[in-house]
Scaffold this motif. Structure first.
Motif, PDB file in Angstrom:
ATOM      1  N   THR A 189       0.833  -1.206   0.000  1.00 27.97           N
ATOM      2  CA  THR A 189       0.000   0.000   0.000  1.00 27.97           C
ATOM      3  C   THR A 189       0.866   1.255   0.000  1.00 27.97           C
ATOM      4  O   THR A 189       0.589   2.217  -0.720  1.00 27.97           O
ATOM      5  CB  THR A 189      -0.934   0.002   1.223  1.00 27.97           C
ATOM      6  OG1 THR A 189      -1.768  -1.167   1.180  1.00 27.97           O
ATOM      7  CG2 THR A 189      -1.828   1.242   1.221  1.00 27.97           C
ATOM      8  N   PHE A 190       1.923   1.242   0.793  1.00 29.01           N
ATOM      9  CA  PHE A 190       2.831   2.397   0.831  1.00 29.01           C
ATOM     10  C   PHE A 190       3.456   2.638  -0.543  1.00 29.01           C
ATOM     11  O   PHE A 190       3.559   3.772  -1.000  1.00 29.01           O
ATOM     12  CB  PHE A 190       3.928   2.171   1.870  1.00 29.01           C
ATOM     13  CG  PHE A 190       3.482   2.324   3.294  1.00 29.01           C
ATOM     14  CD1 PHE A 190       3.687   3.522   3.970  1.00 29.01           C
ATOM     15  CD2 PHE A 190       2.856   1.294   3.960  1.00 29.01           C
ATOM     16  CE1 PHE A 190       3.277   3.676   5.296  1.00 29.01           C
ATOM     17  CE2 PHE A 190       2.433   1.435   5.280  1.00 29.01           C
ATOM     18  CZ  PHE A 190       2.646   2.631   5.947  1.00 29.01           C
ATOM     19  N   VAL A 191       3.891   1.549  -1.190  1.00 33.59           N
ATOM     20  CA  VAL A 191       4.532   1.675  -2.502  1.00 33.59           C
ATOM     21  C   VAL A 191       3.545   2.216  -3.534  1.00 33.59           C
ATOM     22  O   VAL A 191       3.856   3.145  -4.291  1.00 33.59           O
ATOM     23  CB  VAL A 191       5.093   0.313  -2.953  1.00 33.59           C
ATOM     24  CG1 VAL A 191       5.610   0.387  -4.384  1.00 33.59           C
ATOM     25  CG2 VAL A 191       6.203  -0.145  -2.017  1.00 33.59           C
ATOM     26  N   ILE A 192       2.350   1.642  -3.580  1.00 29.52           N
ATOM     27  CA  ILE A 192       1.374   2.037  -4.591  1.00 29.52           C
ATOM     28  C   ILE A 192       0.859   3.444  -4.327  1.00 29.52           C
ATOM     29  O   ILE A 192       0.516   4.182  -5.265  1.00 29.52           O
ATOM     30  CB  ILE A 192       0.237   0.999  -4.656  1.00 29.52           C
ATOM     31  CG1 ILE A 192       0.799  -0.334  -5.158  1.00 29.52           C
ATOM     32  CG2 ILE A 192      -0.902   1.463  -5.556  1.00 29.52           C
ATOM     33  CD1 ILE A 192      -0.196  -1.470  -5.197  1.00 29.52           C
ATOM     34  N   LEU A 193       0.814   3.871  -3.077  1.00 29.84           N
ATOM     35  CA  LEU A 193       0.422   5.252  -2.777  1.00 29.84           C
ATOM     36  C   LEU A 193       1.392   6.261  -3.382  1.00 29.84           C
ATOM     37  O   LEU A 193       1.018   7.408  -3.649  1.00 29.84           O
ATOM     38  CB  LEU A 193       0.334   5.467  -1.264  1.00 29.84           C
ATOM     39  CG  LEU A 193      -0.944   4.992  -0.585  1.00 29.84           C
ATOM     40  CD1 LEU A 193      -0.817   5.100   0.938  1.00 29.84           C
ATOM     41  CD2 LEU A 193      -2.151   5.776  -1.070  1.00 29.84           C
ATOM     42  N   THR A 194       2.639   5.854  -3.609  1.00 25.52           N
ATOM     43  CA  THR A 194       3.613   6.751  -4.245  1.00 25.52           C
ATOM     44  C   THR A 194       3.656   6.539  -5.759  1.00 25.52           C
ATOM     45  O   THR A 194       4.593   6.990  -6.419  1.00 25.52           O
ATOM     46  CB  THR A 194       5.022   6.537  -3.671  1.00 25.52           C
ATOM     47  OG1 THR A 194       5.441   5.193  -3.925  1.00 25.52           O
ATOM     48  CG2 THR A 194       5.059   6.803  -2.181  1.00 25.52           C
ATOM     49  N   ALA A 195       2.642   5.843  -6.297  1.00 25.88           N
ATOM     50  CA  ALA A 195       2.548   5.540  -7.730  1.00 25.88           C
ATOM     51  C   ALA A 195       3.631   4.566  -8.178  1.00 25.88           C
ATOM     52  O   ALA A 195       4.032   4.554  -9.344  1.00 25.88           O
ATOM     53  CB  ALA A 195       2.605   6.818  -8.572  1.00 25.88           C
ATOM     54  N   GLY A 196       4.131   3.747  -7.245  1.00 25.74           N
ATOM     55  CA  GLY A 196       5.115   2.727  -7.578  1.00 25.74           C
ATOM     56  C   GLY A 196       4.491   1.355  -7.639  1.00 25.74           C
ATOM     57  O   GLY A 196       3.272   1.197  -7.541  1.00 25.74           O
ATOM     58  N   ILE A 197       5.315   0.348  -7.805  1.00 24.33           N
ATOM     59  CA  ILE A 197       4.860  -1.047  -7.833  1.00 24.33           C
ATOM     60  C   ILE A 197       6.022  -1.917  -7.374  1.00 24.33           C
ATOM     61  O   ILE A 197       7.189  -1.566  -7.584  1.00 24.33           O
ATOM     62  CB  ILE A 197       4.396  -1.461  -9.250  1.00 24.33           C
ATOM     63  CG1 ILE A 197       3.565  -2.742  -9.213  1.00 24.33           C
ATOM     64  CG2 ILE A 197       5.578  -1.606 -10.188  1.00 24.33           C
ATOM     65  CD1 ILE A 197       2.208  -2.561  -8.606  1.00 24.33           C
TER      66      ILE A 197
END
Length: 347
Positions: free
Chosen positions: A76-84
């Motif tokens: 969730t933290f990664v995807i919140l920064t538009a990452g994967i």
């Protein structure tokens, strides 16, 4: 006598009535949609799946959900920064191997657990540095590390499971605390920490800001590279913890552990309302998304649905999750583009 006319204009300063709002998919899905889906799915499985509502089965569901939910919390933290991060399944395997090898070598259980988590965090740090400081695409970086780490897990075990029926930390996978399965207790703790970080700290605001607009966040004084690196470290640490729990459950180091787990974790995050474009989402939604996938998987097993059919259904769920994210983003764009009705005072 002068003629008086009826004044039908709004009094000065009164606001004009707002037009009726169109249905806002993003608003309703984030608040009630995902919860309605969970309730409906549980009710359906309770009716059609044998023994679904039994206490033992509910405990089994909770225990099986824990590993994917912990993975999804970090993602969730990664995807919140538009990452994967496609490597979390492989990180899970390597961390489990490290923890088991440490325990077999005779080191205390807390040390084995800590080293397993640190191994995951180290893998996440590598992903974060390559993504943030070298400006490499997160998809490519984590795809490469997924393959590399899977090979590392096979290399460390010579391609064979390492079984230890007396594994010193097996209780965190199979034990109970106050009648609650230990993995569930750990999962709840992880989500409480994640909720606090995202909702009650400056760091959480920085994560959302970077995902919403990285350049604006940089101009506002946020160290964007440090934030991006940190979310991959958190995702790696969560995957490491999940790997230790998995190894404890099966009392062995399995080089195949965590295969395709990253897909379930990503699906849980997106189902829970976190946008793949970053900047929007809540950790509680991720937990609900994880529960939905766990309930679905357990129900299909209880109904003796063939494994390949389960894969079809899970694949469809992932596609639906991405479609829901697309619909939410479209709804948000329409909301932002909708013209505001001027008030009489501002006319």
């Amino acid at each position: 006598m002068t003629e008086r006319t009826l004044d039908t204009t709004e009094p000065t300063g009164a606001a004009a009535p707002e037009p009726p709002r169109a249905f806002d998919f993003a608003y309703w899905w984030d608040r009630v949609g995902i919860l309605v889906v969970l309730i409906a799915l549980v009710a359906l499985m309770a009716v059609i799946a044998p023994n679904f509502a039994s206490v033992d089965n509910l405990f089994n569901i909770a225990r099986s959900i824990a590993i994917n939910a912990i993975l999804a919390a970090g993602l969730t933290f990664v995807i919140l920064t538009a990452g994967i991060d496609l490597s979390v399944g492989s990180i899970l395997a390597v961390s489990g191997v490290v923890a088991v090898l440490t325990a077999v070598a005779g080191l205390p259980a807390p040390v084995a657990i800590l080293l397993g988590v640190l191994a995951g965090a180290a893998a996440g740090l590598l992903n974060g540095v390559l993504t943030a400081y070298l400006s490499l695409a997160a998809f490519i970086v984590t795809l490469g590390s997924m393959t590399f780490l899977r090979g590392l897990a096979y290399t460390m075990t010579d391609g064979q499971p390492i079984v230890d029926n007396r594994l010193s930390f097996r209780d965190i996978g199979n034990g109970y605390l106050a009648g609650i399965p230990a993995p569930v207790v750990i999962m709840v703790f992880v989500y409480l920490v994640a909720w606090f970080l995202l909702e009650r700290t400056r760091y959480g605001r920085h994560v959302y800001a970077v995902g919403d607009n990285a350049e604006a966040a940089r101009l506002a004084g946020i160290n964007v590279k440090r934030v991006i690196t940190s979310v991959y470290v958190l995702a790696g640490a969560c995957a490491g913890l999940a790997g230790v729990i998995f190894a404890a459950r099966v009392v062995s180091a399995q080089p195949t552990a965590g295969t395709s787990y990253e897909l379930d974790a990503i699906a849980a995050v997106v189902l829970g309302g976190t946008s793949l474009m970053g900047g929007r989402g809540r950790i509680l939604g991720t937990l609900i998304g994880s529960i939905i996938l766990g309930v679905l998987s357990t129900g299909l097993i209880l109904m003796n649905v063939p494994f390949f059919t389960q894969l079809l259904i899970k694949g469809a769920v992932i596609i639906v999750a991405v479609a829901i994210d697309s619909l939410k983003r479209r709804s948000l764009r329409l909301r932002r583009r909708a013209p505001k009705v001027p008030t009489a005072a501002g006319a």
